[in-house]
Design an enzyme around this catalytic site. Sequence first.
Site, PDB file in Angstrom:
ATOM      1  N   ARG A  44       0.841  -1.204   0.000  1.00 15.87           N
ATOM      2  CA  ARG A  44       0.000   0.000   0.000  1.00 15.87           C
ATOM      3  C   ARG A  44       0.874   1.250   0.000  1.00 15.87           C
ATOM      4  O   ARG A  44       0.573   2.247  -0.656  1.00 15.87           O
ATOM      5  CB  ARG A  44      -0.936   0.006   1.215  1.00 15.87           C
ATOM      6  CG  ARG A  44      -1.642   1.344   1.434  1.00 15.87           C
ATOM      7  CD  ARG A  44      -2.737   1.275   2.480  1.00 15.87           C
ATOM      8  NE  ARG A  44      -2.338   0.591   3.688  1.00 15.87           N
ATOM      9  CZ  ARG A  44      -1.616   1.135   4.669  1.00 15.87           C
ATOM     10  NH1 ARG A  44      -1.172   2.381   4.557  1.00 15.87           N
ATOM     11  NH2 ARG A  44      -1.327   0.440   5.750  1.00 15.87           N
ATOM     12  N   ASP A 168      -7.497  19.224 -14.315  1.00 14.09           N
ATOM     13  CA  ASP A 168      -7.898  17.873 -14.723  1.00 14.09           C
ATOM     14  C   ASP A 168      -7.540  17.737 -16.196  1.00 14.09           C
ATOM     15  O   ASP A 168      -8.240  18.258 -17.061  1.00 14.09           O
ATOM     16  CB  ASP A 168      -9.397  17.656 -14.496  1.00 14.09           C
ATOM     17  CG  ASP A 168      -9.840  16.234 -14.833  1.00 14.09           C
ATOM     18  OD1 ASP A 168      -9.131  15.561 -15.624  1.00 14.09           O
ATOM     19  OD2 ASP A 168     -10.898  15.808 -14.346  1.00 14.09           O
TER      20      ASP A 168
END
Length: 367
Positions: A44, A168
């Site tokens: 992780r 974005d």
Amino acid sequence: MKDTELAQISLTKDHTGAIANPIYLSTAYQHPQLGQSTGYDYTRTKNPTRTAFEESFAKLEKGVASFATSSGMAAIQLVCNLFKPDDEVLVAFDLYGGTFRLFDFYEQQYGVTFKYVDFLNYEEIENQITSQTKALFIEPISNPQMIDIDVTPYYVLSKKHDLLTIIDNTFLTPYFSTPLEEGADIVLHSATKYIGGHNDVLAGVVTVKDDKLAEELGQFHNMIGATLSPLDSYLLQRGLKTLHLRIDRSQENAQKLAVKCQDLDAIDEVLYSGRTGMLSLRLNKAYSVSKFLENLETCIFAESLGGTETFITFPYTQTHVDMPDEEKDKRGIDEFLIRLSIGIENYSDIEADIIQALTHSKVGVIS
């Protein structure tokens, strides 16, 4: 970005000399002894396959660090953790419905204000900035209206008011635009789209150019745990190798189709920036969107974009379904608007399919 640069960056630097990025599935890594680490402890936190993609992508974006997430929305959510209650973010008025939904949730749940503004009006934006404003969030080509926004002045404005500029860049990708190099602070992507490019991986990625911001987002990335799996990281690394080829072909097809649709009686409006493989069409009210979608043969009625296949999406009930009707009305998202992600098929096949589907979708004459 040069094609050769992209190809070189996408190659792995594995110690074995492997050309394809190895997939490290291990979730845990052995420590040589107490207090020592190979640099990998728990997947992780860090995984070799994910690291290979993140380092490659950071180079493409001209940033210091990238963070690969489990989806495009996870990428936006990662960035949202930078904001606190009473903070304000100025957001481009026309944007992806899923982003609108997440921002609405953060507003209700955490007291962060997202104010929708017109980035075509520079003076309006500066007048909207207050002491609570912390960032600007912009899609340089908006979704689904395909509004092309000149973001350069906002880099200067952000520096003037000590704001973050968040871009974005899903539609443009680093092949067409590197916002960090131009003045942005954070650039993010739904990597499910053009970066992966084959409709077989769900992913997101956030890149920054500031070491302090990278450290902060790195901590969030590890704590939240919405990190990208090794297999999906491999698929993104593979996608980078053909990014320029796919985008060039889809843009070429889209440009031809936009010109063709201008002359079709069935189309009232063509919404296209002139760049990328993304465009939207507004059908004449004498035509049924439902029948049009039912009659597609080569193109595919599906809810995504940026893949090798041509996808056609109906924003009203798909990408923007959770946006209130009054908000959709303000943005021109009606029951005659369709969004097209043009693929890499032979152009004549795409055009022929759309024309035949339109022919079968006429329902009457509007007086």
